[in-house]
Scaffold this motif. Structure first.
Motif: not given
Length: 363
Positions: A1-12, A103-109
């Motif tokens: 849900m984010s690119t390197p260097g960005q903070s991760r977004l919540s699912v909302r 799910q995340f390990a297989s590529g889910a966001d």
């Protein structure tokens, strides 16, 4: 849900204002490049999860990927087992956190908590589903809630709302029936009651009800490219088909805001007049009644449908929140006029669908 260097977004934050496309594992990769990376996403409905996620992320940065985990045999929720978890092995039972991490390990966001099907009036199982999901202390997951359509009737909607409000995670609601749950009496009205009471709701594995909900303030929607991916199906067998021998796809006609079987377009509506054409990138000016039951045509029709829904959603999402319902009503009025024009053109009545009529007349 984010690119390197960005903070991760919540699912909302990640899902807000998005319209995801639900596809099978075999169709997902072919569809993805036609979706809107900024406002769309791909949900892979499969027993085996997402494949090729790394390549999709590289080609379409920003596109949200998610898995809609399916059990090989759909199970009903019970108070003891409201969530579908894989069987354990010699090292113990699989936990819900492990399922989400997989799910995340297989590529889910985003993670999808795989709630099982909740039968009508089974409040104990729905309550247990929410409580079990609430024990998962994460902000990157949604809770899939497939439930029988009577839950969304006006008399039951308040109880559904009260229970879903207990969820710490955004609820992804899928109404279930062997046919279209929106065709059932009271469901369009009840679903709107639920949407209006739960602004953080996601309408999951649905049809245009997702856009109606989005226009009314829902967090997001996930619309299926096939009839079987546009509603939840009760345990015990597949959905109901009017003619199981007819393999032609249901083609979305944005002018009418409805899906129509390819054989019906060819053999009934446009049998004696020139057919409508479509200028989307996949149709390129060809007739909308050309789709047969071949694998190539089925895939082309799915891509056509995804493109058309993406364009509709893009137009709604471009409007400020308070004006989206006005634009949606305008689209519905235009569709009513197009039904009249088509009726005159083919010299047979094409009724305005009752759900579209309800949406237009009740605001």
């Amino acid at each position: 849900m984010s690119t390197p260097g960005q903070s991760r977004l919540s699912v909302r934050q990640a899902l807000r204002d998005r319209c995801l496309t639900v596809a099978s594992g075999s169709d997902g990769a072919s569809l993805a490049r036609y979706l809107d990376p900024a406002r769309g996403g791909l949900v892979v409905s499969s027993t085996s999860g997402i494949s090729g996620a790394r390549a999709l992320h590289a080609a379409l940065p920003g596109l949200i990927l998610a898995a809609d985990p399916k059990e090989r045999d759909e199970q009903a929720a019970t108070p003891e087992a409201p969530i579908g978890l894989p069987p354990g092995d010699m090292f113990g039972n699989t936990t819900l956190d492990e399922v989400i991490s997989g799910q995340f390990a297989s590529g889910a966001d985003i993670g999808v908590i795989p709630g099982r099907y909740v039968h009508a009036e089974d409040s104990d199982s729905l309550r247990a589903l929410i409580e079990m999901a609430n024990a998962l202390d994460r902000d990157d997951v949604i809770l899939r809630v497939p439930c029988a359509y009577p839950w969304a009737r006006p008399e039951s909607a308040p109880q559904l709302v009260a229970l879903l409000k207990r969820s710490r995670h955004p609820a992804a609601l899928s109404l279930g029936d062997r046919a279209d749950p929106l065709d059932q009496k009271g469901v369009p009205a009840g679903l709107r009651m639920v949407v209006d009471s739960l602004p953080g709701l996601i309408i999951w594995k649905t049809d245009l009800a997702g856009l109606d909900a989005f226009a009314r303030g829902a967090l997001a929607a996930a619309i299926g490219i096939l009839p079987s991916l546009r509603h939840a199906c009760p345990p015990g067998g597949p959905g109901r088909a009017i003619d199981k021998t007819d393999k032609t796809p249901r083609v979305f006609l944005p002018r009418l805001l409805r899906y129509v079987r390819g054989s019906y377009l060819h053999d009934e509506w446009f049998v004696s007049v020139d057919p409508w054409t479509c200028d989307c990138i996949i149709c390129d000016g060809r007739a909308v009644d050309r789709f047969t039951g071949s694998r190539d045509d089925l895939l082309e029709a799915s891509i056509h449908n995804a493109i058309a829904i993406t364009e509709l959603h893009r137009g709604l999402a471009a409007e400020p929140t308070e004006y989206r319902m006005d634009l949606w009503r305008e689209k519905l009025r235009d569709a009513e006029i197009e039904h009249i024009s088509l009726s005159q053109y083919i010299e047979r009545e094409v009724p305005f669908h009752k759900v579209l009529r309800f949406w237009l007349d009740h605001n």
